[in-house]
Write an enzyme that holds these catalytic residues in place. Structure first.
Site: not given
Length: 286
Positions: A15, A46, A79, A156, A188-189
């Site tokens: 995503s 996402y 996701t 992020e 989650c990556t």
């Protein structure tokens, strides 16, 4: 007889930029393989979207990557893997590898008492994909899931070592820390980038399972079985649907090395052939 080598690239999508942690593992485990990566930075996250929307986005990206002549597809986004993997596998003629099953297998292997934790986005946790996969492998396993929606924006932002991230992590992990866990799946990556913090908070007795890294291991086995490993040299192409501010700095942290050139692609733009057909139809209608 299967081919002994297949030089076609591996397609990977996520995503956003988080899937670059999976690509980093790909570079390490399969250094001769070429990778085409797509990060849907225009439409993330996402994790707060519906199953139908995530499935539609995933199919659009898969279609784009298949047109790049990939030999297999890695769904690095947890996701997407939770919601869209079956549909992708049904529609595509190439192998599709997700992160759920490989991570569930890895967690089960290091959790003899079946005490497994999962952290992920709201959608991943809501989907129940991980508990279901673990239940198939270890009926009766005790699984605790926790959605951690603030981790992605904090990572992020580059706040991996920020006090705010520690406070948020302490809050999120409070319940599962008391669950006598043997393993914790990073669903989650993005999460591998705060693995040191998570390990510190969970303690040395809990094994962290990196879902993206486990998917890469599963992919390496699959390509070897099919005789589809590449002999190199590797050539990588990276695509994004938007160039967010500071994406270069963030992406380099995720990838752990210098970035290949990144190309911005609008999946909603008609492709040249489609545009030409539409133009001819419009001319005939005049």
């Amino acid at each position: 007889m299967p081919a002994t080598h297949d030089p076609r690239p591996i397609g990977v999508f996520d995503s956003g930029l988080g899937g670059l942690t999976t690509v980093r593992e790909l570079f390490r485990v399969l250094p001769h393989e070429s990778v085409i990566y797509f990060g849907d930075t225009a439409r993330l996250p996402y994790g707060t979207k519906s199953r139908d929307t995530v499935t539609r986005f995933s199919l659009e990206i898969a279609s784009f990557l298949v047109r790049q002549n990939i030999k297999c597809l890695v769904v690095a986004c947890n996701t997407s893997a939770s919601y869209a993997l079956d549909e992708l596998a049904r529609r595509l003629d190439i192998p599709v590898v997700g992160v759920i099953e490989p991570a569930a297998r890895a967690a089960a292997a290091v959790s003899p008492r079946g005490r497994i934790g999962i952290i992920g986005t709201l959608a991943t946790v809501r989907s129940e994909a991980y508990p279901q996969a673990i239940g198939r492998l270890m009926p009766g396993a005790s699984v605790i899931s926790r959605a951690c929606p603030m981790f992605v924006p904090l990572i992020e932002e580059g706040w991996m070592d920020h006090p705010v991230t520690r406070v948020v992590a302490e809050e999120y992990l409070l319940e599962i820390k008391n669950g006598s866990l043997e393993s914790l799946i990073l669903g989650c990556t993005h999460y591998p980038l705060i693995a040191p913090l998570l390990q510190e908070l969970m303690g040395p007795g809990v094994v962290l399972v990196d879902s993206g890294a486990e998917a890469v291991r599963a992919l390496a086995e699959l390509l070897a079985q099919r005789g589809q490993l590449a002999a190199g040299p590797a050539e990588h192409r990276f695509y994004l649907s938007d160039a967010p501010p500071q994406f270069g700095r963030i992406a380099q942290v995720f990838l752990g090395t210098e970035l290949p050139p990144m190309t911005i692609v609008d999946l909603n733009e008609p492709r040249p052939v489609e545009a030409a057909v539409a133009r001819r139809a419009a001319e005939r209608a005049r």
